[in-house]
Design a protein around this motif. Structure first.
Motif: not given
Length: 253
Positions: A243-245, A46, A248, A198-199
């Motif tokens: 923000y994450r990869w 993230y 999710p 993803n947020w």
């Protein structure tokens, strides 16, 4: 007449099964799909931004020039202000437990001053320009809500100035200054809410332990002016957006 009546009843009785057979077959209805519970997964890399405010409590003790024996206390002040920066990290989740590593860097403007108790003609001023945190995290997740604690190392960029105090000739004149990058430790805690796949957004509190450092402040001409032993701790409150990869959402039947 009776024969006609009995014949009519017989015809109706024979035709009833045939009519029932001609009725349309009952339509097939598919059984409703089973309910699916979604579980928010905090795993993945993230990146994010943060902003907030903080306060650094500093106390100055004068010592013999060059770092000798204690001379006297000069008093304390709180250097306060705002900060904005960013963070990058990685988290992995096992059941409800979440573990992570994170690096954070912030610009800051925490400043404050006090008139020296020992030298009333002097005003001691300090400012934090920037800081960085390198921390590990341990958290517990309730689906898309994460509570975590963190701890690790911190580095702070400090500036110190001595000015002529108000009420004296040349008030506000710079007498001496010094800069210092000071390492210490940090602990903190945060609460984060995943509002989209993803947020996430959250709030965080951090405390930085910086201990005591002895510094010699030099005049604008570069000559040693005064040596002080300065203690310092920092407290901050931040709002964070990440923000994450990663995966999710996990579907669970």
């Amino acid at each position: 007449m009776k024969k006609i009546l009995f014949a009519t009843i017989g015809i109706v009785a024979l035709s009833a099964p045939a009519s029932a057979a001609d009725l349309a077959a009952r339509p097939y209805t598919k059984a409703p799909a089973p309910m699916i519970a979604t579980i928010y997964d905090w795993s993945g890399f993230y990146i994010g931004i943060n902003g907030g405010g903080g306060s650094s409590h500093k106390c100055w003790d004068n010592v013999v020039l060059g770092g000798g024996a204690f001379v006297g206390g000069e008093g304390c002040h709180n250097a306060t202000g705002g900060t904005v920066g960013g963070q990058i990290g990685y988290r992995w989740q096992s059941a409800n437990w979440v573990f992570g590593l994170e690096g954070q860097g912030n610009w800051a403007d925490f400043s404050g001053d006090n008139v020296s108790v020992l030298f009333p003609a002097q005003r001691n001023r300090s400012k934090i320009d920037a800081f960085g945190l390198i921390t590990g995290q341990v958290g517990y997740a309730w689906n898309n809500v994460l509570f975590y604690v963190k701890g690790g190392a911190a580095v702070v960029a400090d500036k110190y100035n001595i000015y002529t105090a108000p009420g004296f000739a040349g008030a506000g004149t710079l007498l001496a200054s010094a800069s210092d990058n000071r390492w210490g430790g940090t602990v903190g805690a945060g609460l984060e809410f995943g509002f989209a796949p993803n947020w996430s957004v959250g709030v965080e509190y951090d405390h930085i332990f910086l201990g005591t450092r002895t510094l010699t402040l030099n005049s604008p001409a570069g000559a040693p002016f005064q040596t002080d032993r300065i203690s310092q701790n920092v407290d901050m409150g931040l709002v964070r957006l990440n923000y994450r990869w990663g995966g999710p959402v996990i579907a669970k039947y």
